[in-house]
Design a protein around this motif. Structure first.
Motif, PDB file in Angstrom:
ATOM      1  N   LEU A 147      59.246 -24.655  65.288  1.00  0.00           N
ATOM      2  CA  LEU A 147      57.974 -24.917  65.892  1.00  0.00           C
ATOM      3  C   LEU A 147      56.840 -24.302  65.810  1.00  0.00           C
ATOM      4  O   LEU A 147      55.808 -24.710  65.872  1.00  0.00           O
ATOM      5  N   ALA A 148      57.112 -22.768  66.135  1.00  0.00           N
ATOM      6  CA  ALA A 148      55.802 -21.888  65.873  1.00  0.00           C
ATOM      7  C   ALA A 148      55.187 -22.233  64.638  1.00  0.00           C
ATOM      8  O   ALA A 148      54.066 -22.075  64.520  1.00  0.00           O
ATOM      9  N   SER A 149      56.329 -21.922  63.750  1.00  0.00           N
ATOM     10  CA  SER A 149      55.571 -21.982  62.144  1.00  0.00           C
ATOM     11  C   SER A 149      55.031 -23.210  61.770  1.00  0.00           C
ATOM     12  O   SER A 149      53.972 -23.478  61.035  1.00  0.00           O
ATOM     13  N   ALA A 150      55.392 -24.286  62.503  1.00  0.00           N
ATOM     14  CA  ALA A 150      54.775 -25.661  62.379  1.00  0.00           C
ATOM     15  C   ALA A 150      53.312 -25.643  62.987  1.00  0.00           C
ATOM     16  O   ALA A 150      52.737 -26.382  62.432  1.00  0.00           O
ATOM     17  N   GLY A 151      53.505 -25.031  64.152  1.00  0.00           N
ATOM     18  CA  GLY A 151      52.098 -24.757  64.963  1.00  0.00           C
ATOM     19  C   GLY A 151      51.207 -24.152  64.145  1.00  0.00           C
ATOM     20  O   GLY A 151      49.919 -24.403  64.194  1.00  0.00           O
ATOM     21  N   SER A 171      57.613 -16.261  70.773  1.00  0.00           N
ATOM     22  CA  SER A 171      58.228 -14.976  71.506  1.00  0.00           C
ATOM     23  C   SER A 171      59.373 -15.469  72.217  1.00  0.00           C
ATOM     24  O   SER A 171      60.178 -14.858  73.003  1.00  0.00           O
ATOM     25  N   SER A 172      59.793 -16.895  71.955  1.00  0.00           N
ATOM     26  CA  SER A 172      61.196 -17.364  72.930  1.00  0.00           C
ATOM     27  C   SER A 172      62.401 -16.848  71.859  1.00  0.00           C
ATOM     28  O   SER A 172      62.215 -16.812  70.622  1.00  0.00           O
ATOM     29  N   ALA A 173      63.504 -17.070  72.386  1.00  0.00           N
ATOM     30  CA  ALA A 173      64.626 -16.520  72.020  1.00  0.00           C
ATOM     31  C   ALA A 173      65.420 -17.690  71.058  1.00  0.00           C
ATOM     32  O   ALA A 173      66.157 -17.369  70.204  1.00  0.00           O
ATOM     33  N   GLU A 223      63.296 -27.211  76.017  1.00  0.00           N
ATOM     34  CA  GLU A 223      64.188 -27.594  74.965  1.00  0.00           C
ATOM     35  C   GLU A 223      63.231 -27.834  73.747  1.00  0.00           C
ATOM     36  O   GLU A 223      62.246 -28.491  73.766  1.00  0.00           O
ATOM     37  N   PRO A 224      63.566 -27.162  72.445  1.00  0.00           N
ATOM     38  CA  PRO A 224      62.884 -27.257  71.373  1.00  0.00           C
ATOM     39  C   PRO A 224      62.715 -28.571  70.907  1.00  0.00           C
ATOM     40  O   PRO A 224      61.810 -29.125  70.288  1.00  0.00           O
ATOM     41  N   SER A 225      63.886 -29.385  70.873  1.00  0.00           N
ATOM     42  CA  SER A 225      63.961 -30.909  70.569  1.00  0.00           C
ATOM     43  C   SER A 225      62.966 -31.550  71.229  1.00  0.00           C
ATOM     44  O   SER A 225      62.578 -32.809  70.630  1.00  0.00           O
ATOM     45  N   ILE A 259      51.514 -21.186  70.322  1.00  0.00           N
ATOM     46  CA  ILE A 259      52.457 -20.598  69.003  1.00  0.00           C
ATOM     47  C   ILE A 259      52.869 -19.237  69.641  1.00  0.00           C
ATOM     48  O   ILE A 259      54.083 -18.926  69.229  1.00  0.00           O
ATOM     49  N   TYR A 260      52.059 -18.387  70.183  1.00  0.00           N
ATOM     50  CA  TYR A 260      52.379 -17.093  70.858  1.00  0.00           C
ATOM     51  C   TYR A 260      53.756 -17.489  71.917  1.00  0.00           C
ATOM     52  O   TYR A 260      54.613 -16.590  71.565  1.00  0.00           O
TER      53      TYR A 260
END
Length: 425
Positions: free
Chosen positions: A395-399, A386-388, A197-199, A381-382
């Protein structure tokens, strides 16, 4: 007289053409710099625009009645009862107190999806650690479901699709009005590992994995690279074998990083049977990739030491080893350290070789040693990118922002060391 005037006119015209060419060349250079800076600004604006919300979490605060009858739980110290209890019931009841009129089961299921799935685990852990709280009412703060979080943070952004039903949107808006839903700094992002879960996903596991991997890389690449540079520059005889080694070192610096991943997969994992997805193997692979850069920069630093230093030391009776170790290497060390830090910064952003040795695994626990399963920042980050799930995009951009911070810091450290320690002759 006429010939002199014509010659002077030719010279003036030639100077005008040359000055025009110089102005055009200067304009081309300034335009190129402006384009590069514009691209950099657009890149950073896009990353920050998408990633700053990754540092914000959405929470729901509820007055939860820890009713044992509703949870089918009489004794929180009984492991069997804990495993069979319904810890979602208190959350549904607490939401029902805030939002009256939710009676049927389908509506209650939709209502319960406003809170992340780890909310039930939070109640379970609370009762397991403090069994005396059974039967009491506690004010608890839960992480909202990632779809609720995306809606709260990006309701006005058309590029983010809202995956809530109309009824859920109405409930969320009501809870926002009541002050039950709030946003705050996302400390979870810096305190936990990856999650489904992203949260609940965090970057700490990847940061620790990167630090452990870089520690192994530095411990191997720096001493070996410096020793190789000193030998090639100061002690190695000039022959065809030495020329062959130098050519291959220069060629290795241009080899694609994925080739080093294949080498690590074949040698460290295939031949030596080392485990996958551990910082030791990742550090060994990255060390092989970084060695040519460190050797080349170290040799350049050694060459920059004036010959007079060597001649003066030899004139005082110092041996070759004393000249190198007591005079040449200390004076070249700032350049060596600068090159090594830049090489390490480059290695920090590598992904391809680590993918091949299995550091792409889903890692929840924070690694606690060099042989613990781990991932690194670029791979994390990868995985998120690549997650939907839309929550993983931010989160990827924050990473990426955190990774860029590390790389800029390392390059700034290299510049500072060069300015602080360099000597002019």
């Amino acid at each position: 007289m006429t010939d002199q005037r014509s010659q002077a006119e030719i010279v003036r015209q030639s100077l005008k053409r040359r000055y025009r060419k110089e102005r055009r060349f200067r304009a081309y250079g300034m335009a190129a710099i402006a384009i590069a800076l514009s691209a950099l600004v657009i890149l950073f604006a896009d990353i920050i625009g998408k990633g700053y919300t990754g540092f914000i979490k959405t929470t729901i605060t509820l007055d939860v009645q820890l009713n044992g009858e509703a949870m089918y739980l009489d004794d929180p110290t009984d492991a069997d009862q804990i495993s069979m209890a319904d810890f979602n019931a208190p959350i549904i009841n607490a939401l029902g107190e805030l939002i009256p009129g939710v009676e049927d089961r389908a509506a209650q299921r939709e209502l319960s999806r406003l809170v992340g799935s780890y909310g039930a685990n939070q109640i379970r852990d609370l009762l397991r650690s403090q069994p005396e709280l059974l039967g009491t009412t506690q004010t608890m703060t839960f992480l909202a479901h990632d779809r609720v979080s995306v809606y709260v943070k990006h309701a006005d952004n058309p590029s983010y699709s809202v995956r809530l039903s109309d009824q859920q949107i109405e409930w969320v808006d009501y809870l926002l009005e009541q002050g039950a839903i709030e946003t705050a700094f996302n400390d979870v992002f810096f305190q936990s590992g990856d999650s489904r879960e992203p949260s609940n996903a965090g970057i700490l596991g990847a940061i620790v994995g990167s630090l452990l991997t870089m520690a192994v890389t530095l411990a191997i690449a720096f001493p070996v690279g410096v020793a190789a540079a000193v030998y090639l520059e100061e002690f190695a005889p000039q022959n065809k074998f030495t020329d062959f080694i130098e050519v291959n070192i220069n060629n290795l610096a241009a080899v694609p990083s994925i080739i080093f991943g294949l080498l690590g997969l074949a040698v460290f994992i295939g031949l030596f049977g080392m485990p996958r997805s551990v910082p030791v193997v990742g550090g060994l692979v990255i060390a092989l990739m970084t060695l040519p850069t460190i050797i080349i920069s170290s040799r350049a630093a050694i060459k920059s030491v004036p010959p007079s230093i060597r001649e003066a030391a030899e004139g005082l009776g110092a041996s070759k080893m004393q000249v190198v170790m007591h005079h040449v290497v200390p004076l070249a060390m700032p350049g060596m350290m600068t090159g090594s830090i830049i090489g390490m910064a480059q290695a920090l952003g590598e992904t391809a070789p680590l993918l091949l040795i299995g550091m792409v695994a889903f890692i929840v626990e924070i690694p606690d040693g060099f042989f613990s399963s781990a991932t690194v920042l670029p791979v994390q980050i990868y995985l998120w990118a690549s997650s939907a799930e839309q929550g993983f995009i931010e989160l990827a951009s924050a990473g990426i922002m955190i990774l860029l911070t590390f790389m800029i810091s390392m390059n700034a450290l290299a510049i500072w060391l060069r300015k602080r320690l360099e000597r002019r002759w």
